[in-house]
Design a protein around this motif. Structure first.
Motif, PDB file in Angstrom:
ATOM      1  N   LEU A 696       0.830  -1.194   0.000  1.00 11.10           N
ATOM      2  CA  LEU A 696       0.000   0.000   0.000  1.00 11.10           C
ATOM      3  C   LEU A 696       0.869   1.250   0.000  1.00 11.10           C
ATOM      4  CD1 LEU A 696      -2.707  -1.036   2.648  1.00 11.10           C
ATOM      5  CD2 LEU A 696      -2.920  -1.114   0.162  1.00 11.10           C
ATOM      6  N   SER A 697       0.347   2.324  -0.526  1.00 10.31           N
ATOM      7  CA  SER A 697       1.083   3.597  -0.548  1.00 10.31           C
ATOM      8  C   SER A 697       0.177   4.707   0.005  1.00 10.31           C
ATOM      9  CB  SER A 697       1.537   3.923  -1.971  1.00 10.31           C
ATOM     10  OG  SER A 697       2.267   5.136  -1.986  1.00 10.31           O
ATOM     11  N   PRO A 698       0.571   5.334   1.102  1.00 12.05           N
ATOM     12  CA  PRO A 698       1.814   5.078   1.836  1.00 12.05           C
ATOM     13  C   PRO A 698       1.706   3.801   2.672  1.00 12.05           C
ATOM     14  CG  PRO A 698       0.502   6.715   2.973  1.00 12.05           C
ATOM     15  CD  PRO A 698      -0.211   6.445   1.688  1.00 12.05           C
ATOM     16  N   GLN A 699       2.850   3.260   3.011  1.00 11.24           N
ATOM     17  CA  GLN A 699       2.848   2.026   3.795  1.00 11.24           C
ATOM     18  C   GLN A 699       2.304   2.291   5.199  1.00 11.24           C
ATOM     19  OE1 GLN A 699       6.736   0.244   3.889  1.00 11.24           O
ATOM     20  NE2 GLN A 699       6.539  -0.605   1.818  1.00 11.24           N
ATOM     21  N   PRO A 700       1.343   1.463   5.646  1.00  5.19           N
ATOM     22  CA  PRO A 700       0.774   1.684   6.990  1.00  5.19           C
ATOM     23  C   PRO A 700       1.716   1.160   8.078  1.00  5.19           C
ATOM     24  CG  PRO A 700      -0.202  -0.246   6.001  1.00  5.19           C
ATOM     25  CD  PRO A 700       0.709   0.331   4.955  1.00  5.19           C
ATOM     26  N   LEU A 701       1.585   1.702   9.276  1.00  2.57           N
ATOM     27  CA  LEU A 701       2.270   1.139  10.433  1.00  2.57           C
ATOM     28  C   LEU A 701       1.501  -0.095  10.907  1.00  2.57           C
ATOM     29  CD1 LEU A 701       3.196   4.383  12.410  1.00  2.57           C
ATOM     30  CD2 LEU A 701       4.719   2.933  11.044  1.00  2.57           C
ATOM     31  N   LEU A 702       2.228  -0.973  11.587  1.00  5.92           N
ATOM     32  CA  LEU A 702       1.672  -2.267  11.968  1.00  5.92           C
ATOM     33  C   LEU A 702       1.879  -2.520  13.455  1.00  5.92           C
ATOM     34  CD1 LEU A 702       3.290  -4.291   9.036  1.00  5.92           C
ATOM     35  CD2 LEU A 702       0.975  -3.350   9.071  1.00  5.92           C
ATOM     36  N   THR A 703       0.930  -3.272  14.049  1.00  4.98           N
ATOM     37  CA  THR A 703       1.104  -3.793  15.410  1.00  4.98           C
ATOM     38  C   THR A 703       1.267  -5.301  15.330  1.00  4.98           C
ATOM     39  OG1 THR A 703      -0.217  -2.034  16.417  1.00  4.98           O
ATOM     40  CG2 THR A 703       0.058  -4.056  17.689  1.00  4.98           C
ATOM     41  N   VAL A 704       2.407  -5.795  15.787  1.00  3.99           N
ATOM     42  CA  VAL A 704       2.701  -7.224  15.732  1.00  3.99           C
ATOM     43  C   VAL A 704       2.199  -7.875  17.019  1.00  3.99           C
ATOM     44  CG1 VAL A 704       4.479  -8.987  15.508  1.00  3.99           C
ATOM     45  CG2 VAL A 704       4.702  -6.811  14.284  1.00  3.99           C
ATOM     46  N   ILE A 705       1.322  -8.876  16.878  1.00  4.49           N
ATOM     47  CA  ILE A 705       0.774  -9.606  18.019  1.00  4.49           C
ATOM     48  C   ILE A 705       1.216 -11.052  17.898  1.00  4.49           C
ATOM     49  CG2 ILE A 705      -1.317 -10.233  19.263  1.00  4.49           C
ATOM     50  CD1 ILE A 705      -2.703  -7.860  17.975  1.00  4.49           C
ATOM     51  N   ASP A 706       1.952 -11.523  18.900  1.00  5.39           N
ATOM     52  CA  ASP A 706       2.525 -12.870  18.870  1.00  5.39           C
ATOM     53  C   ASP A 706       1.530 -13.863  19.456  1.00  5.39           C
ATOM     54  OD1 ASP A 706       4.058 -15.129  18.894  1.00  5.39           O
ATOM     55  OD2 ASP A 706       5.824 -14.200  19.803  1.00  5.39           O
ATOM     56  N   LEU A 707       0.835 -14.581  18.584  1.00  5.25           N
ATOM     57  CA  LEU A 707      -0.125 -15.602  19.018  1.00  5.25           C
ATOM     58  C   LEU A 707       0.390 -17.005  18.724  1.00  5.25           C
ATOM     59  CD1 LEU A 707      -3.600 -14.096  18.080  1.00  5.25           C
ATOM     60  CD2 LEU A 707      -2.381 -14.028  20.247  1.00  5.25           C
ATOM     61  N   ARG A 708       1.715 -17.169  18.799  1.00  7.96           N
ATOM     62  CA  ARG A 708       2.282 -18.504  18.636  1.00  7.96           C
ATOM     63  C   ARG A 708       2.190 -19.287  19.944  1.00  7.96           C
ATOM     64  NH1 ARG A 708       8.122 -16.912  16.400  1.00  7.96           N
ATOM     65  NH2 ARG A 708       7.792 -15.306  17.976  1.00  7.96           N
ATOM     66  N   GLN A 709       2.236 -20.598  19.823  1.00 13.22           N
ATOM     67  CA  GLN A 709       2.321 -21.450  21.003  1.00 13.22           C
ATOM     68  C   GLN A 709       3.669 -21.190  21.675  1.00 13.22           C
ATOM     69  OE1 GLN A 709       0.367 -23.891  22.377  1.00 13.22           O
ATOM     70  NE2 GLN A 709      -1.247 -24.252  20.876  1.00 13.22           N
ATOM     71  N   GLN A 710       3.642 -20.945  22.993  1.00 13.76           N
ATOM     72  CA  GLN A 710       4.875 -20.621  23.706  1.00 13.76           C
ATOM     73  C   GLN A 710       4.660 -20.728  25.203  1.00 13.76           C
ATOM     74  OE1 GLN A 710       5.681 -16.227  23.273  1.00 13.76           O
ATOM     75  NE2 GLN A 710       3.851 -16.384  21.983  1.00 13.76           N
ATOM     76  N   ASN A 711       5.754 -20.659  25.960  1.00 13.07           N
ATOM     77  CA  ASN A 711       5.664 -20.646  27.417  1.00 13.07           C
ATOM     78  C   ASN A 711       5.163 -19.281  27.868  1.00 13.07           C
ATOM     79  OD1 ASN A 711       8.458 -22.479  26.951  1.00 13.07           O
ATOM     80  ND2 ASN A 711       6.938 -23.326  28.358  1.00 13.07           N
ATOM     81  N   LEU A 712       4.116 -19.293  28.688  1.00 10.60           N
ATOM     82  CA  LEU A 712       3.499 -18.027  29.069  1.00 10.60           C
ATOM     83  C   LEU A 712       3.467 -17.850  30.582  1.00 10.60           C
ATOM     84  CD1 LEU A 712       0.607 -17.940  26.446  1.00 10.60           C
ATOM     85  CD2 LEU A 712       2.635 -16.490  26.498  1.00 10.60           C
ATOM     86  N   GLY A 713       2.345 -18.152  31.197  1.00  5.75           N
ATOM     87  CA  GLY A 713       2.131 -17.732  32.567  1.00  5.75           C
ATOM     88  C   GLY A 713       2.232 -18.816  33.609  1.00  5.75           C
ATOM     89  N   GLU A 714       1.510 -18.597  34.707  1.00  5.75           N
ATOM     90  CA  GLU A 714       1.627 -19.441  35.887  1.00  5.75           C
ATOM     91  C   GLU A 714       0.245 -19.634  36.499  1.00  5.75           C
ATOM     92  OE1 GLU A 714       4.063 -19.431  40.183  1.00  5.75           O
ATOM     93  OE2 GLU A 714       4.434 -17.889  38.662  1.00  5.75           O
ATOM     94  N   LEU A 715       0.018 -20.818  37.062  1.00  6.82           N
ATOM     95  CA  LEU A 715      -1.236 -21.131  37.747  1.00  6.82           C
ATOM     96  C   LEU A 715      -0.919 -21.684  39.125  1.00  6.82           C
ATOM     97  CD1 LEU A 715      -4.402 -22.877  36.440  1.00  6.82           C
ATOM     98  CD2 LEU A 715      -3.264 -23.830  38.426  1.00  6.82           C
ATOM     99  N   LYS A 716      -1.613 -21.153  40.122  1.00  7.38           N
ATOM    100  CA  LYS A 716      -1.489 -21.657  41.490  1.00  7.38           C
ATOM    101  C   LYS A 716      -2.862 -22.121  41.956  1.00  7.38           C
ATOM    102  CE  LYS A 716       2.339 -18.615  42.819  1.00  7.38           C
ATOM    103  NZ  LYS A 716       2.809 -17.599  43.809  1.00  7.38           N
ATOM    104  N   GLN A 717      -2.922 -23.348  42.420  1.00  6.64           N
ATOM    105  CA  GLN A 717      -4.197 -23.890  42.880  1.00  6.64           C
ATOM    106  C   GLN A 717      -3.991 -24.677  44.159  1.00  6.64           C
ATOM    107  OE1 GLN A 717      -6.981 -25.466  39.965  1.00  6.64           O
ATOM    108  NE2 GLN A 717      -7.433 -27.227  41.261  1.00  6.64           N
ATOM    109  N   LYS A 718      -4.910 -24.514  45.075  1.00  7.40           N
ATOM    110  CA  LYS A 718      -4.904 -25.311  46.296  1.00  7.40           C
ATOM    111  C   LYS A 718      -6.332 -25.698  46.628  1.00  7.40           C
ATOM    112  CE  LYS A 718      -4.593 -21.056  49.066  1.00  7.40           C
ATOM    113  NZ  LYS A 718      -3.757 -20.326  50.066  1.00  7.40           N
TER     114      LYS A 718
END
Length: 880
Positions: A696-718
């Motif tokens: 496209l002209s002009p080239q738009p800016l982009l927001t990159v969102i990483d939705l790949r499978q990967q190590n993420l967060g933490e869960l605590k349960q008792k």
């Protein structure tokens, strides 16, 4: 590395503590060693499969073992193994939830899940058959075993990686088959509910001889489909029916006209759950065989295996699964202007035009030979191997969006689609739009294992038993297709998963030391047992992991035991993850609050170098058998789980552009920056390829969102597990009563590492309590049992609001009652083991609670449980 070093030091220190305690116990005794009773090395140790330990004939130290033997299983009226697990509250995935397979999911098996530990990839529950891993990542359908082959079920709801390796974070489910069988047993059932039936027949035949035995068990199971129209609790949530065929026209000024009447301000109407298969039609054949033979006085051979074939048909409703927004102009030969406009938007679907059926088939074969050698002195060596093969195939029909766009642009009735009545289009045009949608995969597992266990030395409290072993495992996965749903997309985006393989080399050991036993008991210390186990697994794709576990059993008095354990466990990344596969596509949409760039770039696939999910688990509890009340047993267990590095997809809700999320989301990136960093294939059937966006002209800016499978967060349960059991013989037979359940005290999750913890029990809508209470009696040849099942309700935060049903802030509890009756026929010409049974599930026909939303995109209007309705199952069982 610090973690690995610390756990090694801790394991070494624990072994030293056991050794010092053992020596202290020896020093305190006044009786000479030679005056003690015979040790276990002088008697034959019972060869019993025990879950949670490598050592024969002893219960796992410090653990809560939940078990159901064959008699107890029969008394529940369960006709499948999944039915059995659905009656155990700790199996939260199945308790009070009839197994259903979401039409938009593509799953081909039911995976039991202890504790329901969030979004973890693969499975955090390990399912074993006779103590052996069947397939990696928890992909084990318990119904692969014919019910006639099942002897008992044992569950250890504690971390088990120190004994079994990967997946045993929430716990271990062990399906233990009959050791042997003699005779012929026939069991048949027929169940009926509103607009539904199921049936099965199970034949088991076997023979014992002086030096061995063999048997075969075969089951055929079949059920028809339950559709959304068959159950009132399944309903359309949104009131917008504009996609219901024949559809709704929208003219450029925004006015809607429902087809075929074309009245201004109207839309179509239908329930888009009516044609969804809540319970797919299914058919299964399974056969299990076992053969055991002594090869001499000290060597025996055993081989067990099964083959299962399962086929079922899921049905989707195209109104919901594949709605179509068609842009039509006057060159289309079917175009009909309403007010002089030259273009229209037509909302419609191919429901009723395209077959919404998708067929699934799963085949699996497993063989497991074992050679056992008794070495003398109470020692035994078991060498086993395993080969497991399974294949999944899925075939359905989908509409090709490119061909549909071509048909919309057609200028004659032989090339164009009729947007106002899709089914009235030229048959050849319709045929040109349809594509077979195939997905399939094949996996293999090769395994070899050797375990030696026996008596290391004796203490006054008993024999110190030791087990050591080694294992080799190889996994192979063939090419398949997976779907990943993205924000704003109604259909999944297919991603190719490459062929993959890996191997695992493992060494492990366990020691159990009875410090105090019958011979040296004293007031306040009737028994004291310590144990330590550890396992090192070396994966060819991500490296090594060591997991220890410590356990203690303490009996201050006979009949009362306090137990505790601590350990670490892990879940290996599913095979093929970490291969670095990526796909890139763009959407003209802002997903993140505060996002500046007008376009979002979505990364999908897998992040290279994924680490395993890891957990630290511990529990403490008690068991009591009061002597004052014969037949009473009660117990309770407090458990604590801390699961880190969860593998999954970033959930966009609540994320931001800064702080802990900045590594996953980058705003205002140039096309050149993105193209240079992510040289990857474009998404298939994605709205806008990255290259097209950057042209496209002009080239738009982009927001990159990483939705790949990967190590993420933490869960605590008792939480807290509890049970009360009472059984008492009477003059007329026997009476029984039991109460068992689990209560989640707290459950907190962090979306990614460093993010604040959120209370899942307030925000995610998960039941705190799962409970079953039952009473039963045996009166002569008649047996009866009634069970009350309960899943606690929960608050919704945020609340759910729809135009059709308003606002909902709480999902109610789900309560059902099951009834089982059995009568042993006292007929002379029949044998003593012939009985008639009646099992009524959900006796009062309770619907699951209303939910102002959907599970996935297909199962709408209910939550917190599932039911087939009031299901009456009649059975006949006999043995010759």
């Amino acid at each position: 590395m610090n973690y690995l070093r610390n756990t090694r030091y801790l394991a070494g220190a624990s072994a030293l503590v056991i050794a010092i305690a053992a020596q202290a116990a020896v020093a305190q005794t006044t009786a000479p060693a030679q005056e003690q009773g015979p040790s276990a090395s002088e008697t034959q140790v019972e060869e019993v499969v025990v879950t949670g330990t490598l050592i024969r004939g002893v219960a796992p130290t410090g653990a809560n073992v939940i078990g159901m033997n064959r008699e107890a299983i029969t008394a529940t009226g369960a006709t499948t193994t999944n039915d059995v697990l659905a009656r155990i509250p700790q199996v939260t995935s199945g308790f009070l939830a009839a197994p259903t397979i979401s039409p938009d999911g593509g799953n081909t098996s039911v995976r039991p899940n202890l504790r329901d530990l969030g979004r973890a990839s693969g499975s955090t529950t390990l399912v074993l058959i006779d103590g052996h891993r069947v397939r990696p990542n928890g992909d084990t359908d318990p119904d692969s075993l014919p019910p006639g082959a099942l002897d008992r079920v044992e569950i250890v709801p504690d971390g088990g990686s120190s004994v079994y390796g990967s997946d045993a974070i929430g716990g271990v489910i062990n399906l233990i088959t009959r050791r042997s069988f003699d005779g012929l047993e026939v069991a048949a059932h027929y169940g009926v509910a509103d607009n539904y039936y199921n049936t099965d027949i199970n034949l088991t035949a076997g023979k014992r001889w002086d030096t061995g035995s063999g048997y075969i068990s075969y089951v055929f199971q079949k059920n028809d489909a339950i559709f959304g129209r068959d159950r009132d609790f399944m309903r359309q949530i949104t009131g917008d029916g504009r996609f219901c065929p024949p559809g709704t026209i929208q003219v450029p000024n925004g006015t809607l006209y429902a087809l075929p009447g074309r009245v201004a301000g109207t839309t179509g109407g239908c329930d888009n759950t009516d044609n969804v298969s809540y319970r797919p039609a299914a058919e299964r054949h399974s056969i299990f065989g076992a053969f055991t033979q002594d090869l001499g006085d000290s060597v025996s051979f055993d081989v067990r295996g099964f083959y299962t074939q399962r086929e079922y048909i899921n049905t989707i409703d195209f109104n919901n699964a594949q709605p179509q927004t068609l842009q039509v102009n006057s060159q289309n030969p079917y175009f009909q202007s309403i007010g002089g406009e030259t273009s229209q938007t037509v909302y419609t679907s191919f429901a009723g035009v395209v077959d919404g059926h998708a067929s699934y088939r799963r085949d699996e074969f497993r063989v497991n030979p074992t050679l056992t050698a008794r070495l003398g002195g109470g020692w035994q060596l078991r060498v086993s191997g395993a080969y497991d093969w399974n294949r999944n195939r899925q075939l359905g029909t989908t509409v090709d969006p490119t061909a549909l766009a071509t048909a919309l642009a057609g200028t004659t009735t032989t090339t164009a689609i009729n947007p106002y009545n899709l089914g009235a289009s030229n048959p050849s045009v319709l045929a040109s739009l349809l594509r077979d949608n195939f997905a399939g995969g094949e996996a293999k597992l090769y395994q070899g294992r050797a375990i030696a266990d026996g008596v290391a030395f004796s203490l006054p409290g008993g024999d110190v038993r030791l087990a050591v072993g080694a294992e080799y495992l190889e996994e192979q996965g063939a090419n398949s297709k997976n779907g990943q749903s993205l924000p704003g997309q109604s259909a999944s985006l297919p991603l190719a998963t490459p062929d993959a393989s890996r191997n695992v080399r493992s060494i492990f050991g366990e020691v159990v030391a009875p410090i105090v036993g019958d011979a040296n008991a004293r007031p306040g210390v009737h028994a004291l047992i310590l144990s330590a186990s550890g396992r090192y697994d070396r994966y060819s794709d991500f490296g090594g992991t060591f997991n220890p576990k410590l356990g203690v059993d303490y009996e201050p008095v006979d009949g009362f035991k306090v137990r505790a354990n601590w350990g670490t466990s892990f879940n290996a990344p599913p095979l093929g993850l970490g291969a670095g596969i990526q796909a890139v596509g763009t959407l003209p949409t802002k997903f993140i609050a505060g996002q500046q760039a007008p376009y979002s770039v979505i990364l999908a696939g897998f992040v290279p170098d994924i680490d395993p999910q890891t957990a630290t688990t511990w529990s403490v509890g008690f068991e009591a058998r009061p002597k004052a009340i014969a037949g009473l047993k009660l117990g309770a267990t407090y458990y604590n789980i801390d699961l880190k590095d969860q593998i999954g997809l970033l959930a966009l809700g609540g994320v931001s552009l800064t702080g802990e999320f900045s590594k996953y989301i980058q705003d205002n990136q140039t096309c050149a920056q993105v193209q240079a960093k992510y040289k990857a294939p474009e998404f298939v059937n994605f709205q806008i390829p990255l290259a097209a966006t950057c042209s496209l002209s002009p080239q738009p800016l982009l927001t990159v969102i990483d939705l790949r499978q990967q190590n993420l967060g933490e869960l605590k349960q008792k939480g807290l597990d509890f049970n009360v059991d009472y059984a008492r013989p009477t003059s007329f037979g026997a009476i029984t009563a039991s109460l068992a359940g689990t209560y989640i005290l707290a459950r907190d999750t962090a979306i990614v590492e460093g993010a604040p913890f959120a209370d899942d029990l307030r925000g995610a809508g998960m039941s705190r309590m799962f409970l079953v209470a039952s009473v039963g009696a045996q009166v002569g040849d008649f047996t009866a049992n009634a069970a009350f099942n309960h899943r606690q309700g929960y608050d919704l935060n945020p609340v759910l609001t729809t135009a059709r049903f308003g606002t909902q802030s709480r999902v109610k509890s789900f309560n059902t009652v099951d009834l089982f009756l059995a009568y042993k026929l006292p007929v002379d010409w029949l044998n003593d083991d012939t009985s008639l049974t009646l099992n009524v599930s959900n006796l009062f026909d309770q619907d699951p609670p209303f939910y102002n939303g959907c599970i996935g995109t297909a199962l709408c209007g209910f939550s917190n449980g599932a039911t087939l309705g009031r299901l009456a199952t009649f059975g006949l069982r006999t043995k010759f």
